[in-house]
Design an enzyme around this catalytic site. Structure first.
Site, mmCIF file in Angstrom:
data_model
loop_
_atom_site.group_PDB
_atom_site.id
_atom_site.type_symbol
_atom_site.label_atom_id
_atom_site.label_comp_id
_atom_site.label_asym_id
_atom_site.label_seq_id
_atom_site.Cartn_x
_atom_site.Cartn_y
_atom_site.Cartn_z
ATOM 1 N N PHE A 14 1.042 -0.997 -0.180
ATOM 2 C CA PHE A 14 -0.021 0.060 -0.033
ATOM 3 C C PHE A 14 0.793 1.123 -0.113
ATOM 4 O O PHE A 14 1.814 1.555 0.909
ATOM 5 C CB PHE A 14 -1.026 -0.134 1.026
ATOM 6 C CG PHE A 14 -1.763 1.048 1.293
ATOM 7 C CD1 PHE A 14 -2.865 1.491 0.444
ATOM 8 C CD2 PHE A 14 -1.738 1.895 2.332
ATOM 9 C CE1 PHE A 14 -3.691 2.728 0.379
ATOM 10 C CE2 PHE A 14 -2.636 3.133 2.493
ATOM 11 C CZ PHE A 14 -3.524 3.292 1.678
ATOM 12 N N GLY A 15 0.672 1.937 -0.905
ATOM 13 C CA GLY A 15 1.412 3.356 -1.250
ATOM 14 C C GLY A 15 0.520 4.557 -0.643
ATOM 15 O O GLY A 15 -0.555 4.882 -1.150
ATOM 16 N N TYR A 16 0.875 5.450 0.257
ATOM 17 C CA TYR A 16 0.137 6.474 0.600
ATOM 18 C C TYR A 16 0.769 7.843 0.457
ATOM 19 O O TYR A 16 0.393 9.067 0.768
ATOM 20 C CB TYR A 16 -0.132 6.315 2.132
ATOM 21 C CG TYR A 16 0.873 6.213 3.131
ATOM 22 C CD1 TYR A 16 1.335 5.029 3.348
ATOM 23 C CD2 TYR A 16 1.107 7.084 3.671
ATOM 24 C CE1 TYR A 16 2.508 4.620 4.257
ATOM 25 C CE2 TYR A 16 2.260 7.229 4.633
ATOM 26 C CZ TYR A 16 3.063 6.089 4.612
ATOM 27 O OH TYR A 16 3.916 5.685 5.460
ATOM 28 N N GLY A 17 2.148 7.737 0.224
ATOM 29 C CA GLY A 17 3.015 8.927 -0.003
ATOM 30 C C GLY A 17 3.651 8.838 -1.635
ATOM 31 O O GLY A 17 2.912 8.758 -2.530
ATOM 32 N N SER A 18 4.920 8.992 -1.767
ATOM 33 C CA SER A 18 5.882 8.844 -2.964
ATOM 34 C C SER A 18 5.347 7.632 -3.614
ATOM 35 O O SER A 18 5.545 7.735 -4.608
ATOM 36 C CB SER A 18 7.035 9.325 -2.606
ATOM 37 O OG SER A 18 7.773 8.147 -2.130
ATOM 38 N N GLU A 93 12.916 3.276 2.200
ATOM 39 C CA GLU A 93 12.067 3.677 3.454
ATOM 40 C C GLU A 93 13.021 3.448 4.934
ATOM 41 O O GLU A 93 12.227 3.494 5.833
ATOM 42 C CB GLU A 93 10.804 2.865 3.549
ATOM 43 C CG GLU A 93 9.999 2.947 2.582
ATOM 44 C CD GLU A 93 9.228 4.232 1.972
ATOM 45 O OE1 GLU A 93 9.328 5.036 2.915
ATOM 46 O OE2 GLU A 93 9.245 4.525 0.678
#
Ligand code: SIN
Length: 180
Positions: A14-18, A93
């Site tokens: 799940f990506g929520y930023g870049s 990350e």
């Protein structure tokens, strides 16, 4: 944390930023998805991407937030690429983020067990909340090896808007930064 794998060895991230607009990873399927109980916040310091060790920028993490929902993009990474992608994500990350396992809601009631990288409160790069105008000036004035901090914010705001995902925190900061 055990990465939640599908029968074919693939896994959802799940990506929520870049990771929404710059995933830089192979995927066989992707879908907009929502994570309940969490909010996206520019409360994490970045010493290695959008800031420097002596002048960290501000990037997003997820914080627990009862009735909130965070929208983002989920990618299914193919099994043969999994180990290489996980190593690359661990590196990308590395500045305070840990792997967590979450359940996402996607279209038509589909539920996805996914991996997410989030930076918990108190990690060495944690900055925490600040008044919005202070955060906006901080973001406007920061830069690091991956580029200007303001571009990270504005690209994220544009990507969320293009996907139809609301986020008052991100859009308020973007509005303030554009006005500086
Ligand atoms: C993410 O995008 O899911 C993590 C935070 C970031 O790399 O911006």
């Amino acid at each position: 944390m055990t990465v939640p794998r599908q029968d074919d060895g693939s896994f959802w991230i799940f990506g929520y930023g870049s990771l929404i607009h710059r995933p830089d990873l192979p995927w066989v399927e992707r879908t907009v998805a929502r994570l309940d109980g969490w909010s996206r916040r520019f409360w994490q310091g970045s010493h290695d991407h959008r800031g420097l060790p002596h002048a960290p920028g501000r990037v997003v993490t997820l914080v627990r937030d009862g009735g909130a929902t965070c929208g983002g993009m989920a990618y299914r990474v193919p099994g043969p690429a999994a180990e290489q992608v996980l190593a690359a994500l661990d590196h990308r990350e590395k500045n305070g983020y840990d792997r967590h396992r979450v359940t996402l809601d996607a279209h038509l009631g589909r539920r996805l067990e996914a991996l997410v990288y989030l930076a918990p409160p108190g990690n060495p790069a944690w900055l925490g909340p600040a008044p919005p105008e202070v955060m906006a000036r901080h973001i406007h004035g920061s830069a690091g090896p991956s580029g200007h901090n303001r571009d990270y914010l504005l690209e994220l705001a544009d990507a969320l808007e293009a996907l139809g995902l609301p986020d008052d925190h991100v859009h308020d900061l973007a509005h303030r930064v554009r006005a500086l």
